[in-house]
Design an enzyme around this catalytic site. Structure first.
Site, PDB file in Angstrom:
ATOM      1  N   GLU A  46       0.843  -1.095   0.052  1.00  0.00           N
ATOM      2  CA  GLU A  46      -0.040   0.160   0.004  1.00  0.00           C
ATOM      3  C   GLU A  46       0.796   1.266  -0.058  1.00  0.00           C
ATOM      4  OE1 GLU A  46      -0.562  -2.592   1.786  1.00  0.00           O
ATOM      5  OE2 GLU A  46      -2.824  -3.269   1.185  1.00  0.00           O
TER       6      GLU A  46
ATOM      7  N   HIS B 240     -11.847  -5.276   8.583  1.00  0.00           N
ATOM      8  CA  HIS B 240     -12.169  -4.778   7.332  1.00  0.00           C
ATOM      9  C   HIS B 240     -13.334  -4.129   7.334  1.00  0.00           C
ATOM     10  CE1 HIS B 240      -9.703  -8.144   6.065  1.00  0.00           C
ATOM     11  NE2 HIS B 240      -9.745  -7.840   4.640  1.00  0.00           N
TER      12      HIS B 240
END
Lengths: 394, 329, 326, 78
Positions: C60, C129
């Site tokens: 990321e 999540h």
């Protein structure tokens, strides 16, 4: 009772916005009086404490009558009202040291004991909005019972309180009284003022074209109406025609100390008011537009200020899109001129030998022959035409 | 000078020396001004490492991008950012290269594609991957040179960036300035494997270790690497082994290393070594070297005068550039 | 008008952007071969090629940083991060580079970058999540934070976001992807500066954004049958906040409930509340109420997850308490 | 927004601009300006209030679409 205009003789107090014991600051609006022209807010001109409200509600009082007693800073109670009997000062009830309670104590409150909403410290619970509304209405929260949690006063608890409700203020104008005033003033104008009238047709093509383009890039709030252009043109043209701007009083003309244009606002349900927009020649087009929006909105709601009711040095009426083509104005004494605009209509118009269809407006001038004559009036109208044909310079 | 051949002509050699001397003199005056409180914030000096910025920068073209660290005075000077603007920036003046908003750790110069001045260890590596990606996608013949210390190798961003650059074969020149200490932590205290160029090689990146105190060696290696980049050879990695002979920043007691170690490295200073070599090889003469130093002193003195005479940004512009009105052309 | 899902709207927005500007490309994890974690980019790689629809490694920080660098080199990247929890791995790049470089460089560099990511709970994806961290990003000067709550905004917010010279973060709520709505395909983008009144009302203002908008509208419908007229405002832009629209509404209704799927402590809801107190304190006729997520890491079990989230019933209850306090 | 909501919004906006009018008495397709005696200033103030409530920047060219409640409902539904 202050004099709000040369032809005002009396008025009635309809709403107090302060109560005894309140500190007021210069510029605060403290009372609303109903005149023949409608409800007008009266401001105070010095910092002071309200000692007593003297004038009763809804009673016709002559100009000069005492409305309230104020104590300015440095004055002792004694100096402020040397001849006030002690009994009369009672409602003021400055809190004695041993009673830590709000200054104004109603009997209801005493009977009922501490209201539910009062906390142990004597603080009355209230929502911020209710607090503000109560202050606007001149109500003492301590006298109220709230319906909110813990007895807190809410907006709903104030509905219908405070003498004149918002609804009444909104209506603000007494139609019959207003009709009387208009009648008196216009009769006087027709009787005393030797009017002369001039009229001219002016193409609005350039002005409307400019306006359309200007508005394209503006947020809704910043958009302009043709009225703003007309007002701007009048303001600028008046700088070159000072003898149309001012008063005829006591056999002589006195020029206005600024160009304060009374803008005629027709009220739904009849009648009209013409609140003044100050220093029109010094405001740019955006400032003029927002001044217009503001004054029209307040005229509708009944929130005009005293200075706006008496300061106009000249008056403009614009009939708007659903009005007639032309208007022949009657001057509002002691002013010396009035300018009228009809609606904008499409008409054949000759340009360089060709006939085109263009938006056209009829402008007319009524002016006082004791002060000016038609030559000057014509120049004035030509100047308006010149300005409207060069809108970018406005 | 371009191409992959190094031309050891007199003028080029003197220019390399002059650049290193300019950096050294500039920073010596910075240290002094810091102690006189003319410069504040953190001030990290490059003393002893000048050969790396000067050697690498000599191989770059104007269209190339440079991404550096918070110890970036040397890179900025070698890339050609005027000293006046650098000193004014250190003074926090509006004439500074970032209008006083960056300070010592954040020099930027758009015209020279000098993209900071990054004070997050490892933070500049992904940026360099991005400029290389953007240049490549637009068909530009440009490389992105990214400087970082060996401390960045500890960071995940080092590994993520090397992998991504190698995976996409992007023209990034990774220049690791291995000065043996990340702040006060010795390399062996932080890394299980201290051979850094081997780590780079493990990502399939062409990698080389070089003596970072030898300006000629650095330039030769960088020239080879840049030529490979322009030929489409994918990212290149140079580990330049060097030593910082001053403290990490201005407030550092240097408890983590011996004075003797520092002294030994000072004797291997890139400027001293190069100057001696030039003189011994009769490629430069005493008076030439003295003139370089005098010129650098004069340039820095003028920069200080410029900074002193500079102006402070207006307070109403405090929030300017937080949100940009347009992408600068 | 065309009817499509929110997911399809996101895809059509990306397609249109790729067609309109050769500088636009997209990168992220599993967006090409796999078709996107939420299938937003399905088929785009076949249409536009692997150069412009780029699968990245699970890095990321590197690929967000690469997006920043590419933006500074003249491209207009769209970076997709699978979910907001993963964006924390790129927080350094977003905060320390994208948001600061324009100011730190004295205005020499802009970062015209768009980062899209999924946010929110409701799919039993548990505590790594499912969070709503957009409020954290709304804390950072230099970023523009968008939360498309309608299919139309999902379709049309991307173009103005790409035209913005600043880094823009788009938060797509996972519960919205299957929602269908009408879209005017020919609209030339929508504004990304203003909040919108999604339902006018007089008695109370319900302020929300993103995935909570449908819940707030459902609550307003229930309340209407109860004689309570709720005005529902969709913030749309979480930074900079359009307090003009919000404050004007509260000044009219005098009451306010803020619905935010983030945790209450230090939240966006807290910010909106504080600003209302600063700007319209004297218009408030009741305390401002907030309906936020329970302060737990989002649990897996469906009943626990649902208990942790704002829903229409809780909004209705909060509004009733504000409008007709017991 | 359905017509009922539009009507509520217009009534609310008009309460500030023309407190004495009753929008409830106006039929869907009649010209609001005529029915409520709104001049151009009133109408502009109405447009501003509607723009603030809906967040729409209503271009001048669209003003005719706001002349009656029916068209208005269609306009804001878009």
């Amino acid at each position: 009772m202050p004099s709000l205009g040369p032809d005002m003789e009396s008025a009635r107090v309809v709403e107090w916005l302060v109560k005894p014991g309140d500190a007021v600051r210069r510029g605060d609006v403290i009372v609303v009086v109903e005149t023949d022209k409608g409800a007008i807010e009266i401001e105070v001109f010095e910092d002071a404490v309200v000692e007593a409200l003297v004038a009763p509600l809804d009673t016709e009082l002559a100009v000069g009558a005492v409305l309230a007693r104020l104590r300015t800073k440095g004055e002792s109670e004694h100096q402020a009202s040397p001849d006030t009997p002690k009994a009369q000062a009672l409602p003021v009830a400055p809190a004695p040291a041993f009673r830590p309670e709000p200054p104004s104590v109603s009997t209801a409150r005493l009977d009922a004991g501490a209201p539910r909403g009062a906390t142990d410290s004597g603080h009355q619970r209230a929502s911020p909005a209710a607090r503000k509304r109560a202050a606007d209405l001149g109500l003492d929260l301590a006298t109220l019972h709230g319906s909110g949690p813990g007895g807190a006063v809410l907006l709903a608890d104030l509905a219908g309180l405070g003498g004149v409700s918002r609804g009444r203020r909104a209506g603000g104008f007494d139609a019959a009284a207003m009709r009387r005033v208009i009648g008196t003033a216009m009769a006087r104008a027709k009787r005393e003022i030797p009017h002369y009238y001039l009229g001219q047709q002016i193409s609005m093509a350039a002005a409307l074209d400019w306006l359309g383009r200007a508005n394209e890039n503006r947020s809704v709030e910043a958009r302009l109406l043709p009225a703003a252009l007309l007002l701007r043109a009048v303001g600028l043209a008046l700088t070159k025609a000072p003898s149309l701007n001012g008063y005829y009083e006591d056999g002589a003309f006195r020029a206005g100390e600024g160009i304060h244009v009374g803008w005629a606002v027709a009220l739904r349900g009849g009648g009209l008011v013409a609140p003044a927009i100050h220093d029109v020649d010094k405001l740019n087009i955006d400032a003029l537009m927002s001044a217009l929006r503001d004054v029209v909105a307040r005229a509708r709601r009944g929130g005009l200020r005293r200075s706006e009711m008496v300061d106009a040095t000249v008056t403009v009426t614009s009939l708007g899109e659903r009005g007639a083509d032309t208007v022949q104005p009657i001057i509002h004494p002691p002013q010396v001129a009035m300018i009228g605009f009809g609606r904008i209509v499409e008409r054949p118009w000759a340009v360089a030998g060709q006939v085109q269809v263009q938006p056209v407006i009829g402008v007319s001038l009524a002016a006082d022959h004791r002060v000016s004559d038609g030559h000057l009036g014509s120049q004035f109208l030509s100047e308006i035409e010149r300005l409207l044909n060069a809108p970018e310079s406005l | 000078m371009s191409g992959d051949k190094l031309h050891l002509d007199h003028q080029h050699l003197l220019r390399l020396l002059a650049q290193m001397v300019r950096i050294r003199v500039f920073e010596r005056r910075c240290a002094e001004l810091y102690q006189r409180e003319k410069i504040r914030g953190f001030l990290h000096l490059y003393d002893g490492e000048e050969a790396i910025a000067v050697g690498v920068m000599a191989t770059l073209a104007p269209q190339d991008a440079v991404i550096a660290t918070y110890r970036e005075h040397g890179q900025a000077i070698a890339r050609g950012v005027p000293m006046n603007r650098l000193m004014a920036e250190l003074y926090g003046k509006v004439e500074g290269c970032c209008r006083g908003r960056g300070g010592s750790m954040h020099f930027f110069d758009r015209a020279l594609r000098f993209i900071g001045g990054n004070a997050i260890v490892g933070g500049g590596l992904p940026l360099a991957v991005g400029t290389a990606l953007g240049d490549t996608m637009q068909g530009r013949d440009a490389v992105s040179a990214c400087f970082f210390g060996e401390g960045a190798v500890d960071e995940g961003e080092f590994h993520e960036s090397l992998n991504l650059a190698a995976l996409w074969r992007l023209p990034v020149l990774f220049v690791c300035e291995n000065n043996l200490y990340s702040m006060g932590t010795a390399l062996a205290h932080a890394e299980s494997v201290t051979d850094i160029h081997a780590k780079a090689a493990s990502y399939g990146v062409a990698s080389e270790a070089v003596d970072g105190n030898d300006v000629i060696a650095v330039e030769l290696a960088a020239r080879r690497a840049v030529a490979a980049l322009r030929a489409g050879g994918g990212p290149q990695f140079l580990e330049c082994r060097t030593y910082r002979t001053r403290a990490h920043s201005m407030f550092d007691a240097q408890l983590y290393r011996d004075k003797a170690e520092v002294e030994a490295w000072k004797q291997r200073s890139p400027i001293l070594r190069f100057q001696s070599w030039l003189e011994n090889s009769h490629l430069a003469f005493d008076d030439e070297v003295a003139r370089l130093e005098a010129d650098a002193e004069a340039e820095v003195t003028a920069a200080i005068e410029f900074a002193e005479a500079g102006h402070l940004e207006a307070l109403e512009d405090l929030e300017r550039f937080v949100v940009m009105d347009e992408v600068p052309a | 008008m065309t009817t499509m899902t929110y997911r399809e709207a996101c895809k059509q927005a990306i397609r249109a952007a790729l067609q309109a500007d050769p500088r636009v490309f997209m990168m992220g994890e599993d967006i090409a071969a796999y078709g996107g974690c939420y299938a937003v980019s399905k088929g785009l790689c076949a249409e536009f090629g692997a150069e412009r629809i780029r699968d990245t490694p699970l890095s990321e920080s590197a690929f967000v940083g690469a997006g920043i660098g590419a933006a500074m080199a003249g491209m207009r990247p769209i970076v997709e991060i699978m979910t907001v929890n993963f964006s924390l791995l790129a927080l350094d790049q977003i905060m320390n580079n994208a948001a600061t470089i324009p100011h730190m460089s004295g205005g020499q560099f802009a970062v015209p970058l768009v980062i899209r990511m999924a946010t929110g709970a409701g799919r039993q994806l548990a505590a790594q999540h499912s969070h709503s961290l957009e409020g954290w990003y709304a804390h950072i000067p230099g970023l523009r934070i968008l939360a498309p709550a309608t299919v139309e905004d999902a379709r049309h917010m991307l173009a103005p976001a790409l035209a913005d010279p600043n880094p823009v973060l788009l938060f797509e709520h996972v519960m919205l992807y299957n929602v269908e709505g009408d879209v005017d395909e020919h609209l030339e983008g929508v504004d990304i500066t203003h909040a919108r009144i999604r339902r006018p009302g007089n008695d109370v203002t319900v302020i929300t954004y993103g995935g909570s908008l449908p819940r707030a509208l459902a609550a307003a419908e229930t309340l209407a049958s109860d004689g309570i007229s709720a005005e529902v405002i969709d913030l749309r832009v979480l930074r900079p906040l359009d307090m003009g629209t919000v404050a004007a509404s509260v000044a009219r209704t005098h009451r306010c409930v803020i619905v935010d799927e983030g945790w209450k402590s230090g939240s966006l809801a807290a910010e909106v509340c504080a600003r209302l107190v600063e700007s319209v304190f004297y218009e408030l006729d009741a305390p401002i109420a907030r309906v936020c997520a329970a302060e737990v890491p989002m649990p897996y079990a469906a009943h626990l997850e649902q208990a942790a989230l704002p829903n229409a019933e809780r909004i209705v209850a909060a509004v009733r308490q504000v409008v007709r306090p017991a | 927004m359905n017509e009922q909501q539009i009507r509520a919004m217009v009534a609310d906006a008009l309460a500030e601009i023309a407190p004495e009018v009753d929008v409830g008495a106006v039929d869907d397709s009649s010209d609001l300006r005529q029915a409520l005696d709104l001049d151009s200033m009133d109408f502009l103030n109405l447009v501003i209030a509607l723009s603030q409530r809906t967040g729409c920047q209503i271009p001048e060219a669209d003003y005719p679409k706001l002349y009656n409640l029916k068209n208005m409902a269609a306009y804001f539904a878009d």
